[in-house]
Design an enzyme around this catalytic site. Sequence first.
Site, short mmCIF file in Angstrom:
data_model
loop_
_atom_site.label_atom_id
_atom_site.label_comp_id
_atom_site.label_asym_id
_atom_site.label_seq_id
_atom_site.Cartn_x
_atom_site.Cartn_y
_atom_site.Cartn_z
N GLU A 1 98.36 27.18 -19.55
CA GLU A 1 97.38 26.81 -18.52
C GLU A 1 96.16 26.21 -19.22
O GLU A 1 95.60 26.81 -20.14
CB GLU A 1 96.98 28.06 -17.72
CG GLU A 1 96.00 27.75 -16.63
CD GLU A 1 96.07 28.73 -15.47
OE1 GLU A 1 97.07 29.46 -15.34
OE2 GLU A 1 95.11 28.77 -14.69
N ARG A 2 95.82 25.01 -18.79
CA ARG A 2 94.70 24.26 -19.38
C ARG A 2 94.90 24.03 -20.88
O ARG A 2 93.93 24.02 -21.65
CB ARG A 2 93.37 24.97 -19.13
CG ARG A 2 93.12 25.38 -17.70
CD ARG A 2 93.32 24.26 -16.72
NE ARG A 2 93.08 24.70 -15.34
CZ ARG A 2 93.23 23.89 -14.30
NH1 ARG A 2 93.67 22.66 -14.45
NH2 ARG A 2 92.98 24.33 -13.09
N LYS B 1 92.18 39.92 -15.38
CA LYS B 1 91.57 39.05 -14.36
C LYS B 1 91.94 39.68 -13.03
O LYS B 1 93.12 39.67 -12.64
CB LYS B 1 92.14 37.64 -14.48
CG LYS B 1 91.72 36.69 -13.35
CD LYS B 1 92.20 35.26 -13.63
CE LYS B 1 91.84 34.32 -12.49
NZ LYS B 1 92.22 32.92 -12.77
N GLU C 1 90.49 34.31 -7.89
CA GLU C 1 91.41 33.19 -7.66
C GLU C 1 92.80 33.67 -7.27
O GLU C 1 93.81 33.20 -7.80
CB GLU C 1 91.46 32.29 -8.89
CG GLU C 1 90.12 31.69 -9.24
CD GLU C 1 90.17 30.65 -10.36
OE1 GLU C 1 91.03 30.75 -11.24
OE2 GLU C 1 89.32 29.74 -10.32
N ARG D 1 87.33 40.94 -16.79
CA ARG D 1 86.63 39.68 -16.60
C ARG D 1 85.69 39.69 -15.39
O ARG D 1 86.02 40.26 -14.35
CB ARG D 1 87.61 38.52 -16.47
CG ARG D 1 88.42 38.33 -17.73
CD ARG D 1 89.44 37.23 -17.56
NE ARG D 1 88.93 35.91 -17.86
CZ ARG D 1 89.13 34.85 -17.10
NH1 ARG D 1 89.78 34.93 -15.96
NH2 ARG D 1 88.67 33.67 -17.46
N LYS E 1 81.88 34.63 -18.64
CA LYS E 1 81.87 33.24 -19.11
C LYS E 1 80.45 32.83 -19.48
O LYS E 1 79.48 33.38 -18.95
CB LYS E 1 82.43 32.31 -18.04
CG LYS E 1 83.94 32.46 -17.84
CD LYS E 1 84.53 31.38 -16.95
CE LYS E 1 86.04 31.60 -16.80
NZ LYS E 1 86.71 30.59 -15.96
N ASP F 1 81.81 27.70 -14.34
CA ASP F 1 83.13 27.68 -14.96
C ASP F 1 83.21 26.68 -16.11
O ASP F 1 83.82 25.62 -15.93
CB ASP F 1 84.18 27.34 -13.88
CG ASP F 1 85.60 27.54 -14.36
OD1 ASP F 1 85.77 28.06 -15.47
OD2 ASP F 1 86.54 27.18 -13.62
N GLU G 1 82.65 34.92 -23.08
CA GLU G 1 83.88 34.13 -23.02
C GLU G 1 83.51 32.65 -23.08
O GLU G 1 82.89 32.12 -22.16
CB GLU G 1 84.64 34.43 -21.72
CG GLU G 1 85.95 33.66 -21.60
CD GLU G 1 86.79 34.04 -20.36
OE1 GLU G 1 86.56 35.11 -19.77
OE2 GLU G 1 87.68 33.24 -20.01
N GLU H 1 89.15 21.94 -21.06
CA GLU H 1 89.50 21.74 -19.66
C GLU H 1 88.52 20.79 -18.96
O GLU H 1 88.93 19.95 -18.16
CB GLU H 1 89.50 23.11 -18.95
CG GLU H 1 89.73 23.01 -17.46
CD GLU H 1 89.78 24.36 -16.76
OE1 GLU H 1 89.59 25.40 -17.43
OE2 GLU H 1 89.99 24.37 -15.54
C1 BDP Z 1 89.37 28.00 -14.51
C2 BDP Z 1 90.71 27.37 -14.71
C3 BDP Z 1 91.85 28.23 -14.26
C4 BDP Z 1 91.70 29.61 -14.89
C5 BDP Z 1 90.35 30.18 -14.51
C6 BDP Z 1 90.06 31.52 -15.17
O1 BDP Z 1 90.73 26.16 -13.99
O2 BDP Z 1 93.04 27.60 -14.65
O3 BDP Z 1 92.72 30.45 -14.47
O4 BDP Z 1 89.34 29.32 -14.93
O5 BDP Z 1 89.26 31.52 -16.09
O6 BDP Z 1 88.49 27.32 -15.34
O7 BDP Z 1 90.59 32.53 -14.76
#
Ligand code: BDP
Length: 718
Positions: free
Chosen positions: A177-178, A297, A301, A334, A370, A375, A397, A403
């Site tokens: 992912e990313r 996490k 999302e 997180r 973060k 983000d 983080e 990304e």
């Molecule tokens: C975002 C990304 C996503 C990640 C998310 C995360 O787009 O793919 O899953 O952060 O940090 O920046 O959980």
Amino acid sequence: MCLLIMLLLGMVNNACADEGYKLWLEYNKIADRPAAAVYKQQLKYMIFPAESDQLKAAKAELIKGLEGMLSMHPADTKSITGGQTIIIGTTQSLKGLAVIVPDSIGNQGYLIKTALINQKKCILITAKTDVGVLYGVFNFLKLLQTRQPINKLNIADRPRIMYRVLDHWDNLNRTVERGYAGSSIWNWHRLPGIIDQRYIDYARANASVGINGSVINNVNADALILSPQYLTKIQALANVFRVYGIKLYLSVKFSSPVELGHLKTADPLNDDVRKWWADKIDEIYRYIPDFGGFLVKANSEGQPGPQTYGRTHADGANMLADALAPHHGIVMWRAFVYDNNVPDDRSKQAYNEFKPFDGKFKDNVIIQVKNGPIDFQPREPFHPLFGAMPNTALMMEFQLTQEYLGFSTHLVYEAPLFAETLQSDTYTAGKGSTVSRILQGSFNKKLITGMAGVANIGTDLNWCGHPFAQANWYAFGRMAWNPDQSSSAIAGDWLKMTFTNDAGFVSSIKKVMLQSRENTVNYMTPLGLHHIMGVSTHYGPGPWVDNAGRPDWNATYYHKADSAGIGFNRTGTGSNALSQYAQPVQLHWENLQTCPDEYLLWFHHLSWTYKMRSGRSLWDELVYHYYMGADSVKQMGLIWDKMQGKIDVERFNQVQQLMKVQLTEATTWRDACVLYFQAFSKMPVGAGYPKPEHPLSYYKEMKFYYVPGIGGNNYMTN
Ligand code: BDP
């Protein structure tokens, strides 16, 4: 033959085919004769008793480095020959030599010193622990790699942060992912039987910069990772990591008790659930006795979490922490949470959700925050949670994978971004309460400390896609070891270790690196703009995005451009996100007289004609930054062209091509954004600027297929 041709062509080259696999551990031959001779003279013999795996690895590394750089292998000896012996080991492994180390180096620090032992002058590399010696050896090699004198040494160093961790967003199907550097380096199908040399080199590279943890799977986790079948594979990786002082951690899915354990609930207060986790954790430790712990996490999302069962983040984190505590494992929980059902400004939500739980987390929980409140944008102000939870362990983080920074196609050296956040003064405990000091636990010595970097590593030959993306992995390690190190010094070391000590190359390209992040901010999101990239793929510009899955995934939510102006009002008359910062910070950013241009549109909605410090209107300033950003990529390319012959042909050509692509993409960003915002400002673009090649509709209709970085399992994306 290759070398011969190059010599004939008069190239000052130090490598033939170089794909960058060796990272900053190239150990290229030191061609400069006086330097090599001086080093050789001082390193004729070594006393290096190595019984443990870690000491053996340290010894092998030293020999590899010296063979590579000096074509020599110091002879093992038991007696010290004055001025020519290097003595390496822990205070215990060197028993008999009465070596003393200062307490200040702690358990992971080291000492590199010119010392008199048994009345004889020698070089001593020592530490309290094997891993300290390993770090000492890598740092000694760095002295040679960067051509430092070694005749009068006195270096005592120690890490300022306890948990220095890479987070891999790797899926079990090997997509990342990313990820923009190929597939996942973990070849699950072939594990545990096949131990790829890459695993070992990965661990070596991490240890060389002091990284001591690796979370091997995606935060959007698959419950399968905890199945016995995978634990056997994971055990094989942990066995490799251990030799280099790296602990293995797993991202876990909060609903694992349901998905894997077939329980009816994953409620953290339910006894069966608690038992399931405790048993599972005991099982993991049977495979991996030094297992590090979990990264979670939760309720973010679309991921399940304690709130799914009416419980809190503290309930969830503490339940796992209780089960890990007997084994000395930790929970990295997180704070990247935001909810589209909450009408409040997304940038405020993590703070709102976590701050009330300050002091409520167990000692082995660390909240992973973060760097900024949205983000990983090209530029964000520091996250307001730093300093707001004085009784809770917080870890940083950062995102190494690019990304939002042009993927692995754009040269963006991220250390200045890291430093900008780390050196930000939160004022939460008075002036000087920098994020760096908070992370180091300076205001509460009882707390555990940590820093994580979302890895940019894949199966590409050069690991990170762009040869310069390796610098971000390197710089992350260095800053996790000591968050106050300078970006410039780190860039200098990295260039020398990775490419060449040629002074002209190092000084020119160091400047390029130090400027590179600002260039990208300029051609993507100047003046505090943010989150205006293409929807879902996050590739290319998308300021027009207004129909994403949820409002706070839309670019229009963030820039709020209309005929009156542009920017997100986060002052008292707007979302009041500023109230989450300590008063001096709040006042500084709220007041237009003092708010730096860099954060202007992050905090303020201003008219297009607003007069900037430069004397330009806001519109003209925006245009100026977009054009300056793209132009600086062009300048960077011209500087690079002049470096031909100073480094190996392969990487020279690769970077040259990448810079051309970067220029094309930077120009697209510039033109698309300027045209889009112009539709609101209705103001002209200054006469001196080249006209966009296409109309706005062209940019809006651009389509990209199979963009890297998406397509994993368990996948929710914004
Ligand atoms: C975002 C990304 C996503 C990640 C998310 C995360 O787009 O793919 O899953 O952060 O940090 O920046 O959980």
